[in-house]
Design a protein around this motif. Sequence first.
Motif, PDB file in Angstrom:
ATOM      1  N   ASP A  14       0.868  -1.166   0.000  1.00  0.00           N
ATOM      2  CA  ASP A  14       0.000   0.000   0.000  1.00  0.00           C
ATOM      3  C   ASP A  14       0.910   1.222   0.000  1.00  0.00           C
ATOM      4  O   ASP A  14       2.134   1.093  -0.052  1.00  0.00           O
ATOM      5  N   PHE A  15       0.310   2.400   0.073  1.00  0.00           N
ATOM      6  CA  PHE A  15       1.111   3.616  -0.033  1.00  0.00           C
ATOM      7  C   PHE A  15       2.124   3.734   1.105  1.00  0.00           C
ATOM      8  O   PHE A  15       3.219   4.269   0.921  1.00  0.00           O
ATOM      9  N   ASN A  16       1.798   3.205   2.284  1.00  0.00           N
ATOM     10  CA  ASN A  16       2.692   3.305   3.439  1.00  0.00           C
ATOM     11  C   ASN A  16       3.999   2.551   3.241  1.00  0.00           C
ATOM     12  O   ASN A  16       5.007   2.880   3.869  1.00  0.00           O
ATOM     13  N   HIS A  41      -2.168  -4.281  -5.153  1.00  0.00           N
ATOM     14  CA  HIS A  41      -2.399  -3.097  -4.324  1.00  0.00           C
ATOM     15  C   HIS A  41      -3.848  -2.644  -4.461  1.00  0.00           C
ATOM     16  O   HIS A  41      -4.609  -3.119  -5.315  1.00  0.00           O
ATOM     17  N   LYS A  42      -4.203  -1.653  -3.611  1.00  0.00           N
ATOM     18  CA  LYS A  42      -5.496  -0.973  -3.735  1.00  0.00           C
ATOM     19  C   LYS A  42      -5.352   0.545  -3.766  1.00  0.00           C
ATOM     20  O   LYS A  42      -6.334   1.244  -4.036  1.00  0.00           O
ATOM     21  N   THR A  43      -4.162   1.066  -3.470  1.00  0.00           N
ATOM     22  CA  THR A  43      -4.033   2.501  -3.189  1.00  0.00           C
ATOM     23  C   THR A  43      -3.084   3.267  -4.092  1.00  0.00           C
ATOM     24  O   THR A  43      -3.012   4.493  -3.995  1.00  0.00           O
ATOM     25  N   ASP A  74     -13.169  -6.890  -1.561  1.00  0.00           N
ATOM     26  CA  ASP A  74     -13.145  -6.405  -0.181  1.00  0.00           C
ATOM     27  C   ASP A  74     -13.168  -7.559   0.813  1.00  0.00           C
ATOM     28  O   ASP A  74     -13.408  -7.366   2.006  1.00  0.00           O
ATOM     29  N   LYS A  77     -11.144  -7.411   4.374  1.00  0.00           N
ATOM     30  CA  LYS A  77     -11.322  -6.368   5.388  1.00  0.00           C
ATOM     31  C   LYS A  77     -11.558  -6.928   6.788  1.00  0.00           C
ATOM     32  O   LYS A  77     -11.180  -6.309   7.781  1.00  0.00           O
TER      33      LYS A  77
END
Length: 280
Positions: A14-16, A41-43, A74, A77
Amino acid sequence: MRKNEKINIVLCTDFNYLDPLVTLMKSVCYHHSNVKFYIFHKTLASEWFENIDSKLKKLSKGRVEVENVFVKTDNFKEFKTLDYISEVTYYRYLIQFLEEDRVLYIDSDVIVDGSLEDIYFSDFKENYICAVPDFVLNHDKCEHSYKEFPNMKPYFNAGFMLINNKLWKEKNLVQTLYYLTENCKNAIYADQDILNIALKNGWKALDKKYNYQVHAGDSLKNLGVDYNMRKELNEGFKPVVIHYTSIKKPWKNNYYDIIFREKYWFYNQLSWEEIFKNKR
């Protein structure tokens, strides 16, 4: 190595974790010339993929590619996460939907410090994966089991796996992984436990140099096991894959004592141009 075949590598992020992910990619390209990265990824922005794919194709003369694999589901989650493990870790369940029959999965908190060519085309011998035993959880002094699964050993670390994706597809492994995750909500180590349960007696052990878990020495010390990693390294042991396990990461300022912290920053600071200039 089979000269005309790419090493296919799956990364989940992810972005992090984008900066560590790029550092891992740099370390791979530093030692290899013919690679295809599949990034789940999703972001991440589509422009990021367009830019890095275009750049690497140009610098490598088409030998390095980056594939954007957007995760639409999803389903993850509600799955268990840890302080330093997000739902991203479950994206690897989807690997079987890639067309490739053989892929490497690598965690984003890893760097590659040598050639992977010797193992990439190795024989699976009908196993689902090849992986390195977990330095801590596979140790005799570590108690890790469940009522439903009293014998979790041998136990592999899932941060680096050579995957027999042909077999994953044939057995539709994703259904088994989903089922176990939904019904084993007490799994302490999230999807790593699930993978070990699902692939029990279906994995082949690799030498520890292909997943050198740098935080293991401290964890084993807590179990009363004397494992001096620095001494081992000083005596000449050279890992090919360096895995910064646990919450201690080299990109965090308060963990200066991490083994191979300097290796991470060596690859991090390299430009893509520097990496490819000697491969032309």
